[in-house]
Design a protein around this motif. Structure first.
Motif, mmCIF file in Angstrom:
data_model
loop_
_atom_site.group_PDB
_atom_site.id
_atom_site.type_symbol
_atom_site.label_atom_id
_atom_site.label_comp_id
_atom_site.label_asym_id
_atom_site.label_seq_id
_atom_site.Cartn_x
_atom_site.Cartn_y
_atom_site.Cartn_z
ATOM 1 N N ARG A 80 34.479 44.195 36.902
ATOM 2 C CA ARG A 80 34.534 45.451 36.146
ATOM 3 C C ARG A 80 35.835 45.565 35.360
ATOM 4 N N VAL A 81 36.945 45.129 35.969
ATOM 5 C CA VAL A 81 38.224 45.148 35.258
ATOM 6 C C VAL A 81 38.181 44.171 34.088
ATOM 7 N N GLU A 82 37.625 43.001 34.306
ATOM 8 C CA GLU A 82 37.513 42.017 33.220
ATOM 9 C C GLU A 82 36.711 42.572 32.054
ATOM 10 N N SER A 83 35.702 43.385 32.347
ATOM 11 C CA SER A 83 34.845 43.927 31.288
ATOM 12 C C SER A 83 35.593 44.879 30.359
ATOM 13 N N THR A 84 36.732 45.421 30.813
ATOM 14 C CA THR A 84 37.492 46.346 29.964
ATOM 15 C C THR A 84 38.305 45.621 28.902
ATOM 16 N N GLY A 85 38.608 44.344 29.146
ATOM 17 C CA GLY A 85 39.398 43.585 28.181
ATOM 18 C C GLY A 85 40.875 43.946 28.147
ATOM 19 N N LEU A 86 41.336 44.766 29.091
ATOM 20 C CA LEU A 86 42.727 45.210 29.055
ATOM 21 C C LEU A 86 43.688 44.127 29.530
ATOM 22 N N PHE A 87 43.204 43.214 30.385
ATOM 23 C CA PHE A 87 44.076 42.193 30.967
ATOM 24 C C PHE A 87 43.669 40.800 30.492
ATOM 25 N N ALA A 88 44.650 39.911 30.425
ATOM 26 C CA ALA A 88 44.371 38.531 30.026
ATOM 27 C C ALA A 88 43.551 37.830 31.103
ATOM 28 N N ARG A 89 43.960 37.998 32.370
ATOM 29 C CA ARG A 89 43.255 37.372 33.487
ATOM 30 C C ARG A 89 43.265 38.323 34.681
ATOM 31 N N VAL A 90 42.215 38.268 35.469
ATOM 32 C CA VAL A 90 42.157 38.975 36.749
ATOM 33 C C VAL A 90 41.991 37.900 37.820
ATOM 34 N N ILE A 91 42.966 37.812 38.715
ATOM 35 C CA ILE A 91 43.071 36.682 39.648
ATOM 36 C C ILE A 91 42.988 37.200 41.084
ATOM 37 N N GLU A 92 42.183 36.537 41.893
ATOM 38 C CA GLU A 92 42.068 36.914 43.296
ATOM 39 C C GLU A 92 43.071 36.120 44.130
ATOM 40 N N PHE A 93 43.675 36.798 45.109
ATOM 41 C CA PHE A 93 44.753 36.231 45.918
ATOM 42 C C PHE A 93 44.377 36.373 47.392
ATOM 43 N N ASP A 94 44.151 35.244 48.040
ATOM 44 C CA ASP A 94 43.831 35.233 49.463
ATOM 45 C C ASP A 94 45.142 35.278 50.254
ATOM 46 N N GLU A 95 45.833 36.403 50.144
ATOM 47 C CA GLU A 95 47.140 36.568 50.779
ATOM 48 C C GLU A 95 46.984 36.602 52.299
ATOM 49 N N LYS A 96 47.829 35.876 52.995
ATOM 50 C CA LYS A 96 47.704 35.744 54.437
ATOM 51 C C LYS A 96 48.791 36.533 55.157
ATOM 52 N N GLY A 97 48.377 37.374 56.106
ATOM 53 C CA GLY A 97 49.319 38.091 56.934
ATOM 54 C C GLY A 97 49.924 37.179 57.987
#
Length: 370
Positions: free
Chosen positions: A63-80
């Motif tokens: 949904r964020v990508e569909s707005t075109g506001l950002f160059a890339r939307v990246i997922e981060f599997d951040e580990k606690g």
């Protein structure tokens, strides 16, 4: 490297851990776009990182990508830290203050090295790095890798009631701050990291313990600058079913007085259920009850409170300000800051005194223990 300057191959990147973080990022980027000269575009689009450490974003990325506001939307599997068993013995500490300090120094360095394989981008490529809640692993990683960044408050005015840096480091705070801020031997969050350039907060005046790194940017000021197109863009990203929400709002308009109760991820699930049943009982005589679950509240309100209409938990409550047809007599919250709400005649924050009846006050009165 000159202080505060990374290798600016890309302009900006934001690391977000909650829906609210993404919402504030939209506000900041829309401000930059409006302030840009000529074309209406800032000097390059920013990248947006969605960390799964404490929140599941479902299909927000698309949904964020569909707005075109950002160059890339990246997922981060951040580990606690619990993901790495070898950190447990270091977290336990050693004998006495110096033993604990040695363990913490080793923990800080080891944690950053263990996190490195999961980091999805090279933060050195960005001119500006923005991190919400740098107490999470990303803060350790950036400081140990000597990457400058800007911190942002985790939630609206969150330091007002819970100064996590001072609470987590109570006892010899000045020494621990020195070891973090100037020597980078340990890490203290919220403006006290060696490579933290500044920390953006909504309102400095409400913070009891000042930090030289705090800078103020009113969230309401950012909202007031939005035009209709900006609001539509935000709704496009955050509302999974806009037609359904509009229908729900229209139906609520046929009800008389309405009371909206905002939930919080408080206590155990059993106690949490009791808290919100008690709140409903307190206010149900004043009007029809509506519920808005917190995005990180995993109590099953749809099942346990099925008799009450509910808003989508993933929608930040601030989104409801964008629907002029929505109006409540009263909005009630426990610990959530609700000053940003504009769709209610009255707001009630029950606060710490209310919570004292449900759990040990030491758990939610952190600032009083610093």
């Amino acid at each position: 490297m000159k202080k505060g300057k990374n290798q600016a191959v890309r302009p900006r990147i934001y690391v977000c851990h909650t829906y609210y973080h993404v919402y504030v990022t939209f506000l900041k980027e829309l401000k930059l776009r409006r302030e840009a000269d000529g074309s209406g575009e800032p000097a390059g689009k920013a990248d947006l990182v969605l960390s799964s450490l404490s929140n599941q974003f479902e299909n927000l990325k698309a949904r964020v990508e569909s707005t075109g506001l950002f160059a890339r939307v990246i997922e981060f599997d951040e580990k606690g830290e619990d993901f790495f068993p070898e950190l447990a013995v270091l977290r336990k500490g050693g004998r006495g203050f110096l033993g604990n300090l040695r363990s913490r120094i080793r923990f800080t360095k080891r944690y950053a090295r263990l996190e490195a394989p999961y980091v999805p981008v090279d933060f050195r490529e960005y001119g500006d790095v923005y991190v919400y809640c740098d107490s999470d692993p990303i803060g350790y990683y950036l400081n140990q890798n000597r990457i400058y960044y800007h911190a942002l408050e985790d939630g609206l005015n969150c330091l007002k009631n819970y100064d996590a840096a001072r609470y987590d480091n109570r006892g010899h705070f000045r020494l621990k701050m020195f070891l973090s801020r100037y020597l980078n031997l340990i890490f203290v969050q919220n403006g006290y990291g060696k490579y933290c350039l500044d920390m953006e907060v909504n309102d400095i005046s409400v913070i009891h313990y000042p930090c030289p790194q705090y800078i103020e940017q009113s969230r309401q000021e950012l909202v007031d600058r939005l035009d209709d197109h900006d609001k539509d863009l935000i709704l496009q990203a955050f509302i999974r079913d806009k037609e359904g929400l509009e229908r729900q709002i229209a139906e609520s308009g046929r009800v008389g007085d309405k009371i909206l109760i905002l939930t919080d991820p408080l206590c155990t699930l059993e106690v949490r259920e009791r808290i919100f049943r008690d709140i409903i009982e307190r206010y149900r005589q004043e009007g029809t009850i509506f519920l808005k679950p917190h995005p990180r509240d995993n109590l099953d309100y749809r099942k346990l409170f099925s008799e009450y209409p509910q808003f989508d938990a993933t929608v930040p409550m601030e989104m409801l300000n964008f629907f002029p047809g929505l109006r409540f007599k009263k909005v009630v919250a426990v610990l959530t800051e609700i000053k940003a709400i504009q769709f209610a005649d009255e707001t009630v924050r029950l606060g710490e005194d209310f919570m004292d009846a449900y759990e040990d006050p030491l758990i939610h009165r952190q600032n009083e223990q610093i």
